[in-house]
Write an enzyme that holds these catalytic residues in place. Structure first.
Site: not given
Ligand code: CFM
Length: 544
Positions: A65, A96, A195
């Protein structure tokens, strides 16, 4: 509801731990801390980025993910093929959430598609490489993309398909960039590992492939901005009005061409420290581009970020234009704050989100007088809580070792320091630190509770004890929280709202939160079994 709490956070901590078996409680004890001392260097140590104990319901997602959904998801012109059972592709479709704006209608945009090899039992038993090869070929024949990415899911790792060999072969055959990610869901502790895997591959296979230096005097790279709810569109507009050229964004509203060209920027700014800070470091080492942390969540933070960028480029005209933009925008922001703050002042929030938003959004709440009583990340590391100064002391465990650490040297041809050591030190002395992030905890009030990888049980207990006015989390938590009579704001997809970045985004956020914390609807709902007249009546009949 929820006055300035008289709740004792140390007691809450004990309360949360009471339910666990001793061994689990000992571990959770290190992941639940009370922020007691003020100041950056007096934050408590927290355990983070460790495996969730099996049996605990966590908010976390998987490595796949983080790789496919988060980092590569917002890129419009790479055909991203999920090599795995169809469910993995389907649930990471994200149509979405991921928004994009191709420059013209003729430009590629594959975001609305979901590409998958749809593995069946047959491939699980006899191997899936043949099907993967065919899928890459089919995608190429149908769409003629510039690039194809392949993402490994859990079964692929378990049966041992060599996704890298297949993509190397297809890269040769098709003459386009084809690369793969070993991002099996189980590969790391959380999406954070995903990531890292995504970013390593982008660094190895994409960044630096096109040296053309485009127009623009002040050339900026934006790292860790993912265009949730259209945030990137607001920021792009803002930078353009200041006269700053955005060379590449990782990866909100992005395209592969921009990635390939990212090493031609003269400064990198990092939004989400968790997902990408190591890329900023690697780019600096290899190409000589310095970086600093910014935050475009919150009006004051946005103004600060813009001023930092202008200061770095050190150009009077840029400074003037930036100040002009800030002034224009702040007039509206202040009007909104003055209207909304009296209605929100003294209310409380809890944020349990991802790896950066639980920090950034505290500022936005504070701007309308809302206090964050507890917060935590799903999968951040200690440096995101305590600041980068703890980096040398973080223990490298087996799970972290599982993720490749790239060794990076200055590029013999492309390395070009953008600023002299001397001028960087001078800027640091003037209060513009490079390569720094203080983390979430120093910014929090004393007596606030910080919880890493909060469990579902703890979420419910925290709500029962504190009764916050708003709880921020994701879709998995949303309805459980709301059934407890507390509004839940999603900060991953923003529900149907947003953008929340920049000045205009801040105003959007104030308005939405104002509506949420001041509506009485949540206190009016009752579960059917709370009514005096039961809808169903039954007797327990025992047969023997
Ligand atoms: Fe960075 Fe994100 Fe976030 Fe992230 Fe995420 Fe996200 Fe998030 Mo959901 S990369 S750490 S893995 S800001 S998807 S765009 S919103 S958990 S706080």
């Amino acid at each position: 509801m929820s006055p300035e709490t008289n709740i004792n956070p140390a007691e809450v901590r004990q309360d949360l731990l009471r339910t666990y078996p001793p061994k689990v409680a000992r571990k959770r004890l290190q992941q639940i801390v009370v922020k007691e001392s003020p100041g950056e260097h007096a934050v408590p140590e927290i355990m983070a980025n460790v495996r969730t104990t099996p049996g605990i319901i966590t908010q976390r997602g998987c490595t796949y993910a983080g790789c496919k959904g988060v980092v590569l998801g917002p890129t419009r012109d790479i055909v991203n093929i999920t090599h795995g059972p169809i469910g993995c592709g389907f649930y990471s479709w994200l149509t979405r959430r991921n928004q994009t704006r191709p420059p013209t209608a003729a430009d590629d945009n594959f975001m609305t598609y979901c590409f998958s090899t749809d593995m069946q039992e047959e491939e699980i038993i006899f191997g899936g490489e043949k099907k993967l090869r065919a899928a890459i070929q089919e995608a190429f024949d149908l769409f003629h993309p510039k690039s194809i990415g392949v993402f490994a899911t859990c079964p692929v790792g378990l049966i041992g398909d060599d996704v890298h060999a297949v993509t190397r072969e297809m890269k040769e055959k098709l003459g386009i960039n084809v690369f793969a990610f070993s991002c099996e869901g189980y590969k790391g502790v959380s999406q954070s590992a995903g990531h890292h895997i995504a970013n390593n591959q982008l660094f190895k296979h994409v960044i630096g492939r096109n040296d053309t230096v485009g127009p623009g005097k002040f050339r900026l790279g934006m790292l860790g901005e993912y265009n949730i709810g259209g945030d990137a569109f607001v920021l792009e507009d803002l930078l353009e009005r200041c006269g700053i050229t955005l060379v590449a964004t990782f990866s909100g509203n992005s395209s592969i061409d921009r990635f390939e060209n990212a090493h031609t920027a003269d400064l990198n700014v990092v939004m989400c420290h968790r997902s990408i800070n190591y890329v900023a470091d690697m780019i600096e080492k290899k190409y000589g581009i310095p970086w600093f942390k910014v935050n475009f969540t919150g009006a004051a933070a946005t103004a600060k970020a813009l001023r930092k960028i202008a200061r770095y480029f050190d150009d009077p005209e840029l400074v003037r234009r930036t100040e002009e933009v800030i002034e224009q925008e702040m007039t509206e922001v202040q009007t909104a704050q003055e209207e909304i703050r009296p209605r929100c002042r003294g209310k409380t929030a809890m944020l349990f989100v991802g790896g950066s938003r639980a920090h950034h959004y505290q500022e936005l709440f504070a701007e309308i007088g809302i206090k964050t009583v507890a917060a935590g990340y799903e999968f951040a590391h200690r440096d995101d809580y305590e600041g980068r100064r703890v980096l040398p002391t973080i223990k490298v465990d087996a799970d972290s070792r599982n993720i490749e650490e790239l060794h990076v040297d200055p590029d013999p041809e492309k390395y070009r320091p953008r600023a002299s050591e001397q001028s960087l030190r001078r800027l640091e002395n003037e209060g513009l630190p490079f390569k720094d992030y203080e983390g979430m905890m120093p910014a929090m009030d004393d007596r606030s509770l910080v919880i890493d990888d909060i469990s579902h049980y703890e979420t419910e207990r925290m709500i029962e004890i504190y009764r916050p006015d708003v709880f921020c989390a994701g879709i998995k938590e949303k309805y459980v929280v709301q059934k407890m009579g507390v509004p839940c704001k999603q900060l991953h997809s923003y529900d149907y709202g947003g953008p929340y970045a920049g000045f205009r985004g801040a105003i959007n956020f104030y308005r939405e939160i104002d509506r949420m914390v001041n509506t009485r609807i949540w206190s009016m709902i009752h579960a059917p079994w709370e009514n005096s007249d039961p809808a169903i009546d039954a007797e327990y009949v025992r047969r023997s």
